[in-house]
Design a protein around this motif. Structure first.
Motif, PDB file in Angstrom:
ATOM      1  N   LEU A 239       0.822  -1.212   0.000  1.00 50.15           N
ATOM      2  CA  LEU A 239       0.000   0.000   0.000  1.00 50.15           C
ATOM      3  C   LEU A 239       0.856   1.261   0.000  1.00 50.15           C
ATOM      4  O   LEU A 239       0.510   2.251  -0.653  1.00 50.15           O
ATOM      5  N   GLU A 240       1.977   1.222   0.697  1.00 54.51           N
ATOM      6  CA  GLU A 240       2.878   2.384   0.679  1.00 54.51           C
ATOM      7  C   GLU A 240       3.538   2.544  -0.684  1.00 54.51           C
ATOM      8  O   GLU A 240       3.708   3.670  -1.172  1.00 54.51           O
ATOM      9  N   LEU A 273      -4.854   4.660 -11.206  1.00 55.89           N
ATOM     10  CA  LEU A 273      -4.739   4.800  -9.757  1.00 55.89           C
ATOM     11  C   LEU A 273      -5.187   3.508  -9.067  1.00 55.89           C
ATOM     12  O   LEU A 273      -6.155   2.886  -9.482  1.00 55.89           O
ATOM     13  N   PRO A 274      -4.479   3.097  -8.027  1.00 56.03           N
ATOM     14  CA  PRO A 274      -4.814   1.844  -7.350  1.00 56.03           C
ATOM     15  C   PRO A 274      -6.096   1.972  -6.538  1.00 56.03           C
ATOM     16  O   PRO A 274      -6.519   3.084  -6.193  1.00 56.03           O
ATOM     17  N   PRO A 275      -6.728   0.834  -6.209  1.00 58.89           N
ATOM     18  CA  PRO A 275      -7.964   0.880  -5.426  1.00 58.89           C
ATOM     19  C   PRO A 275      -7.726   1.308  -3.985  1.00 58.89           C
ATOM     20  O   PRO A 275      -8.587   1.916  -3.362  1.00 58.89           O
ATOM     21  N   LEU A 276      -6.538   0.987  -3.467  1.00 69.72           N
ATOM     22  CA  LEU A 276      -6.166   1.362  -2.104  1.00 69.72           C
ATOM     23  C   LEU A 276      -4.688   1.759  -2.116  1.00 69.72           C
ATOM     24  O   LEU A 276      -3.893   1.162  -2.834  1.00 69.72           O
ATOM     25  N   ALA A 277      -4.342   2.750  -1.316  1.00 68.10           N
ATOM     26  CA  ALA A 277      -2.947   3.159  -1.157  1.00 68.10           C
ATOM     27  C   ALA A 277      -2.788   3.719   0.236  1.00 68.10           C
ATOM     28  O   ALA A 277      -3.775   3.982   0.933  1.00 68.10           O
ATOM     29  N   ARG A 278      -1.537   3.947   0.644  1.00 68.79           N
ATOM     30  CA  ARG A 278      -1.279   4.382   2.011  1.00 68.79           C
ATOM     31  C   ARG A 278      -0.100   5.331   2.036  1.00 68.79           C
ATOM     32  O   ARG A 278       0.890   5.136   1.341  1.00 68.79           O
ATOM     33  N   TRP A 279      -0.260   6.405   2.788  1.00 69.84           N
ATOM     34  CA  TRP A 279       0.851   7.320   3.051  1.00 69.84           C
ATOM     35  C   TRP A 279       1.065   7.373   4.562  1.00 69.84           C
ATOM     36  O   TRP A 279       0.107   7.394   5.327  1.00 69.84           O
ATOM     37  N   THR A 280       2.330   7.340   4.979  1.00 71.20           N
ATOM     38  CA  THR A 280       2.597   7.397   6.412  1.00 71.20           C
ATOM     39  C   THR A 280       3.441   8.637   6.706  1.00 71.20           C
ATOM     40  O   THR A 280       4.113   9.173   5.833  1.00 71.20           O
TER      41      THR A 280
END
Length: 280
Positions: A239-240, A273-280
């Protein structure tokens, strides 16, 4: 949009045929995984700013057990570039009229050990005519064997046409698929080429071989990795990584800009664009 000439029609027909074969290959992988996922195809039309028909395309998307989200789009559009955008397109500074047909593919995979992938091939006509495109592999968890196999298959496709193609185009991909604000590459590379003009038959043959190379190698990589066990830590890493993919496509990708500047279908343009992604 004016009737297509023989070259434009041949390119369009090839991109549409390749789309059909790729979608069938991806659906077959879903069947092997016990999934009944299938592509949904949504046609769209484009109106040129002056109100005349501007072509359109078909957006194909599938959400499955192996392919968490994959889009395979074909578009064929024409019209006139805006004066500002025309200045940045080869041959459009003389006459802003254009024609473009192409296939664009992005796959985001459910298993973090299966690499995401991008592939695009296109034919553009202004006062000049050229082919462009490429393919690049984008693993969240890189695997040297997959990277080597992907590059070897593209290298072989290039070598059949010109010994300079792979060194030139792999370096171009390395430079293009890079996030300068983070100082990292988007993935493990591939090839990127543009403005192959002046020899339609030869460059069309090369573009077809790139499509065939992709259709040969990527399903093999998917099948080799799609059952690999993964952890929650692997999923978070995926996801990152997808967050970096989003950043590249929204900040730097030429295809995204071209689609937005020429009145393309927003859902088709942003299917990368992906269905889910993550930024930390």
């Amino acid at each position: 949009m004016d009737p297509l000439d023989d070259q434009q029609q041949a390119a369009r027909d090839w991109f549409e045929a390749l789309r059909t074969r790729i979608c069938a290959a991806f659906e077959a992988i879903e069947r092997e995984a016990g999934s009944d996922a299938a592509f949904t195809f949504t046609p769209w039309d484009r109106a040129d700013p002056d109100g005349s028909p501007g072509g359109g395309g078909v957006r194909g998307q599938m959400n499955g057990a192996v392919f968490e989200k994959v889009g395979v789009n074909v578009s064929t559009v024409g019209g006139r570039f805006s004066p500002e955008f025309a200045a940045s397109i080869a041959g459009a500074d003389v006459d802003p009229s254009f024609f473009a047909t192409g296939l664009s593919l992005v796959a985001h995979m459910a298993n973090p050990h299966v690499p995401a992938v991008h592939m695009n091939t296109r034919f553009i006509t202004t006062t000049k005519r050229w082919f462009g495109g490429g393919a690049d592999l984008n693993p969240a968890i890189p695997n040297d064997e997959d990277t080597a196999a992907f590059h070897a298959r593209l290298r072989a496709a290039c070598a059949a046409h010109d010994p300079t193609f792979y060194p030139r185009f792999s370096k171009w991909a390395e430079e293009y698929f890079y996030l300068p604000h983070r100082g990292v590459s988007r993935g493990v590379g591939g090839i990127f080429y543009d403005h192959l003009e002046g020899h339609f038959d030869a460059h069309f043959a090369f573009t077809r071989d790139i499509g065939e190379a992709f259709l040969d190698i990527f399903p093999k990589i998917v099948r080799a990795r799609m059952a690999t066990p993964f952890t929650e830590e692997d999923r978070q890493r995926l996801l990152e990584f997808r967050g970096r993919y989003v950043e590249f496509n929204l900040l730097y990708d030429r295809g995204t800009l071209f689609g937005l500047k020429t009145g393309g279908n927003i859902d088709a343009i942003l299917m990368s664009l992906p269905p889910l992604a993550r930024w930390t």
